[in-house]
Design an enzyme around this catalytic site. Structure first.
Site, PDB file in Angstrom:
ATOM      1  N   ALA A   1       7.234  -5.336  -4.633  1.00 59.07           N
ATOM      2  CA  ALA A   1       5.875  -5.790  -4.907  1.00 59.07           C
ATOM      3  C   ALA A   1       4.992  -5.537  -3.699  1.00 59.07           C
ATOM      4  CB  ALA A   1       5.887  -7.269  -5.269  1.00 59.07           C
ATOM      5  N   ASN A   2       3.762  -6.019  -3.721  1.00 62.87           N
ATOM      6  CA  ASN A   2       2.878  -5.920  -2.558  1.00 62.87           C
ATOM      7  C   ASN A   2       2.085  -7.224  -2.448  1.00 62.87           C
ATOM      8  OD1 ASN A   2       0.223  -5.654  -4.003  1.00 62.87           O
ATOM      9  ND2 ASN A   2       1.275  -3.872  -4.853  1.00 62.87           N
ATOM     10  N   ARG A   3       1.272  -7.335  -1.418  1.00 63.53           N
ATOM     11  CA  ARG A   3       0.631  -8.611  -1.085  1.00 63.53           C
ATOM     12  C   ARG A   3      -0.687  -8.877  -1.809  1.00 63.53           C
ATOM     13  NH1 ARG A   3       3.557 -10.755   2.890  1.00 63.53           N
ATOM     14  NH2 ARG A   3       4.660  -9.310   4.267  1.00 63.53           N
TER      15      ARG A   3
ATOM     16  N   ALA B   1      -3.633  -3.481  -7.381  1.00 69.82           N
ATOM     17  CA  ALA B   1      -2.863  -2.797  -6.334  1.00 69.82           C
ATOM     18  C   ALA B   1      -1.555  -2.347  -6.990  1.00 69.82           C
ATOM     19  CB  ALA B   1      -2.600  -3.742  -5.170  1.00 69.82           C
TER      20      ALA B   1
END
Ligand code: C5P
Length: 219
Positions: free
Chosen positions: A29-31, A95
């Site tokens: 995943a990402n932030r 994102a």
């Protein structure tokens, strides 16, 4: 029913991160918090638009009064986006993970001991923004985001051309700015006419400015 400058218009918004499975319990995943995409959906709704809100697993809850399509992966996000077309405008604030694990395991991967570690192979995810910008049902206005850490205007201008979108909302996400995961944003809007740098504003105020510009463009 609704009034406002976007009454009768359908706007598609993507938001949040995507989660790309490794096995049933693990993912990449990402932030992204989903805060800017959510604020945008609110601002567009408040101008009277019908909003299709395609969101990955975000930290913030989706707004009331929009059509929520909750997804996990980039592939699911693309399917939901294509299912929501046609639209008058599309704003891609998600994102999206650039890569996914080529073959996610159907069962939880086990430690085999003796220090051996698994190797993950990645494949590229579909570029949702680029796909929408080239679709037969291309919305009149297609807006992308660009999270950059250096040479913001140059990179975002190149990205606008590469993706085939009308506008790029570029933001500086260098850790020192505190923007990623924070409540403020500092953006430069890249259009066919050049670059406009906006002051540092709350994500809500950034969203209201952008929604007003979208309403103007769709008039
Ligand atoms: O290429 P990059 O990820 O920097 O581009 C960012 C823009 O492209 C954002 O608008 C993002 O929502 C969109 N994007 C997408 N699908 C991808 C990757 C990025 O829609 N697979």
């Amino acid at each position: 029913f609704s009034d406002g400058p976007l009454a009768g218009k359908h706007v598609l918004v993507t938001s949040g991160p995507t989660h790309e499975p490794i096995d049933p319990v693990r993912y990449i995943a990402n932030r992204s918090s989903g805060a800017q995409g959510t604020a945008l959906a609110v601002a567009l709704r408040d101008l009277g638009a019908r909003v299709s809100f395609v969101t990955g697993p975000a930290d913030v809850p989706p707004p009331e009064g929009v059509e929520v399509h909750a997804v996990q992966t980039a592939q699911q996000m693309l399917a939901a986006v294509e299912g929501a077309l046609p639209a008058d405008a599309a704003v891609m604030a998600a994102a999206v993970a650039d890569w996914r694990v080529a073959t996610a395991s159907d069962s939880k991967m086990k430690k085999v001991g003796s220090g051996a570690v698994p190797a993950l192979n990645f494949v590229e995810n579909p570029d949702i923004l680029r796909t929408v910008a080239q679709a037969d049902q291309r919305p009149k206005l297609v807006v992308g985001f660009a999270a950059e850490t250096d040479d913001v205007v140059a990179h975002a201008t190149a990205k606008r051309a590469r993706k085939g979108c009308d506008w790029i909302v570029a933001n500086d996400v260098s850790p020192a700015t505190g923007i990623m995961g924070g409540t403020e944003n500092a953006v430069t809007l890249i259009t066919g006419k050049g670059a406009e740098t906006w002051p540092r504003l709350s994500k809500g105020e950034t969203a209201r400015r952008l929604a007003a510009r979208i309403a103007e463009a769709l008039e």
